[in-house]
Scaffold this active site. Structure first.
Site, PDB file in Angstrom:
ATOM      1  CE  LYS A  22      41.393  29.055  54.230  1.00 21.51           C
ATOM      2  NZ  LYS A  22      41.615  30.325  53.842  1.00 21.51           N
ATOM      3  CG  ASN A  23      40.338  31.671  57.193  1.00 21.77           C
ATOM      4  OD1 ASN A  23      41.398  31.395  56.305  1.00 21.77           O
ATOM      5  ND2 ASN A  23      39.177  32.322  56.548  1.00 21.77           N
ATOM      6  CB  CYS A 117      43.063  37.372  44.881  1.00 23.63           C
ATOM      7  SG  CYS A 117      41.571  37.415  46.038  1.00 23.63           S
ATOM      8  NE  ARG A 122      40.816  38.716  49.887  1.00 23.49           N
ATOM      9  CZ  ARG A 122      41.269  37.581  50.223  1.00 23.49           C
ATOM     10  NH1 ARG A 122      41.194  36.661  49.388  1.00 23.49           N
ATOM     11  NH2 ARG A 122      41.058  37.355  51.407  1.00 23.49           N
ATOM     12  CG  ASP A 125      43.222  50.558  52.157  1.00 20.25           C
ATOM     13  OD1 ASP A 125      42.997  49.347  51.874  1.00 20.25           O
ATOM     14  OD2 ASP A 125      42.578  51.258  52.832  1.00 20.25           O
ATOM     15  CG  ASP A 305      35.082  32.702  53.880  1.00 19.61           C
ATOM     16  OD1 ASP A 305      35.209  33.440  52.947  1.00 19.61           O
ATOM     17  OD2 ASP A 305      35.849  32.655  54.923  1.00 19.61           O
ATOM     18  CB  ILE A 327      32.602  40.580  52.347  1.00 23.56           C
ATOM     19  CG1 ILE A 327      31.812  40.360  53.241  1.00 23.56           C
ATOM     20  CG2 ILE A 327      34.091  40.796  52.591  1.00 23.56           C
ATOM     21  CD1 ILE A 327      31.691  41.415  54.266  1.00 23.56           C
ATOM     22  NE  ARG A 397      44.210  28.923  48.801  1.00 21.61           N
ATOM     23  CZ  ARG A 397      44.007  30.085  48.830  1.00 21.61           C
ATOM     24  NH1 ARG A 397      43.160  30.442  47.763  1.00 21.61           N
ATOM     25  NH2 ARG A 397      43.663  30.983  49.741  1.00 21.61           N
TER      26      ARG A 397
END
Ligand code: EPU
Length: 417
Positions: A22-23, A117, A122, A125, A305, A327, A397
């Protein structure tokens, strides 16, 4: 709303094919905005987030066809709407990835600012700071980023923190900039490298992707390509952990261990036996499952993840594990749900202490984000009795055909409305 019902207590066994990542697929699909020629992208996973991205690209004016195997062709010859609307960005933050390529190609972009989220604030910037350094004029009004640049210019950018999509956005923008861009403190994630390889196959001049310094020499134009998305290391890691935690034996196809060193090293510490080749991994868990301490950090360290899935494994492992999440500031939402299933977990700030128990009990639980959902599925598979997971749209997702794949491995799982 759909739910998953799982009857626990199965040892997973058999074979499973690992889908495209996915990423990696999400930024690679956005790369079509950099050229008026056609891109053919293969191994695109069948996921809700991919669907949202394809809809967004269609809205922008990209001509898209998807074949049965999800080979996707994208032609961005005429971009009609240089906008990523709030309605789309709010459902998928990765929509921010259209900013860099759209601005570089057309000199203009209007992208909804993503909100906070479930897993953290998140901000974006670093994306904005980098594009400004390349000469873009950026204003934020009414929740939108308005970006303009007659010509982006190559520049040295030292990023304040390691950001995956930030690196990807700036790398894509720099491919069409005038002169050389150097991204320092860049993300080293394999998905960044996969995107770079796709861009290189389109004629981009990129050196050092996969390291923390990426050099991009801008070119006048990019061209068509055919590119195959890498395998999903997080999906693979999720099946590996599910196998270890359930005391099973599984053969993973379509993925090697080259992007999974930190995960494999922790699994080996739990007592799992792992063998692998270029595009396969075998895992077998016999005997006692030991708990493992870890700290999430940017690649090549332990991935955030995979934190929730390993938390489930630790919940039923021998001993006490300390897990530190560095993270995202709010990525322990699964803890309360796991505690309802009998897990013994204490959280203090960004650290969770997990005391292994003999077994988890099935319960009604609620999925809160993608990887938390995966952890609840794992918990349901190893728990005694029935687990019902609500809000599973999060799962769709990021995990392709998850219940089909788990059924194939012997899990007792079904989707209900
Ligand atoms: N950050 C900032 N400013 C920025 C960008 C990031 O402060 O401009 C902070 C974030 O708030 C976070 C940290 O930097 O604390 C790292 O965030 P990063 O930008 O690397 O995350 P991302 O690019 O938004 C990608 C993945 C995530 C994955 C993270 C970390 C995609 C589409 N998403 O997100 O995947 O967790 O990198 O590896 O690539 C998932 O698949 O479940 C998922 C959340």
């Amino acid at each position: 709303m759909q739910k998953l019902v799982i009857h626990g207590g199965t040892r997973l066994s058999g074979e499973v094919f690992i889908s495209g990542a996915k990423n990696a697929a999400l930024p690679i699909l956005c790369a079509c905005l950099l050229t008026n020629e056609t891109l053919r992208i293969e191994n695109v996973p069948h996921l809700k987030d991919v669907g949202v991205m394809l809809n967004l690209l269609k809205t922008i004016g990209v001509n898209i066809t998807v074949d049965k195997k999800l080979g996707t062709t994208l032609t961005a010859s005429h971009l009609s709407e240089l906008v990523a609307p709030y309605e789309m960005v709010k459902t998928m933050r990765a929509a921010i990835l259209v900013l860099g390529p759209m601005l570089a190609r057309t000199g203009e972009a209007k992208i909804s600012l993503p909100g906070g989220c479930a897993i953290g604030l998140r901000p974006v910037d670093q994306h904005i700071k980098g594009l400004q350094a390349m000469g873009a004029e950026i204003n934020i009004r009414h929740g939108y980023i308005y970006a303009r640049a007659k010509q982006l210019n190559g520049v040295r950018i030292v990023m304040d923190m390691v950001t995956v999509t930030g690196t990807e956005n700036l790398m894509m923008a720099a491919t069409l900039a005038h002169g050389t861009t150097i991204l320092e403190n860049a993300a080293r994630e394999p998905e960044v490298k996969d995107l770079a390889n796709c861009l290189i196959s389109m004629g981009a001049k990129i050196y050092g992707a996969g390291s923390d310094v990426i050099t991009i020499e801008g070119v006048k134009a990019l061209h068509s390509t055919i590119y195959n998305v890498m395998a999903d290391r997080i999906e693979a890691g999720t099946f590996l952990v599910a196998t270890a935690a359930s005391g099973g034996k599984v053969h993973l196809k379509g993925v090697g261990t080259d992007t999974l060193d930190a995960v494999i090293s922790k699994l080996t510490q739990t007592g799992a036996a792992i063998k692998s080749g270029k595009d396969w991994i075998d895992i077998e868990m016999k005997g006692i499952l030991n708990s493992v301490n870890f700290r999430t950090a940017p690649y090549p360290a332990f991935p955030t993840d995979m934190q929730a899935q390993f938390m489930v494994l630790n919940s039923v492992a021998k001993g006490t594990a300390i897990i530190t999440e560095t993270i995202f500031e709010n990525r322990f939402m699964h803890v309360q749900e796991l505690k309802r299933m009998g897990a013994h977990i204490e959280v203090e700030g960004n650290t969770a202490v997990v005391h292994g128990v003999n077994s988890l009990d099935g319960a009604n639980v609620m999925a809160t984000d993608l990887r938390a959902s995966a952890s609840l599925v794992l918990a349901g598979i190893i728990a005694k009795g029935e687990t019902i997971i609500d809000r599973i749209y999060h799962l769709d997702r990021g995990y392709e055909f998850i219940e089909d794949k788990l059924l194939q491995l012997g899990a007792k799982i079904k989707r209900i409305n």
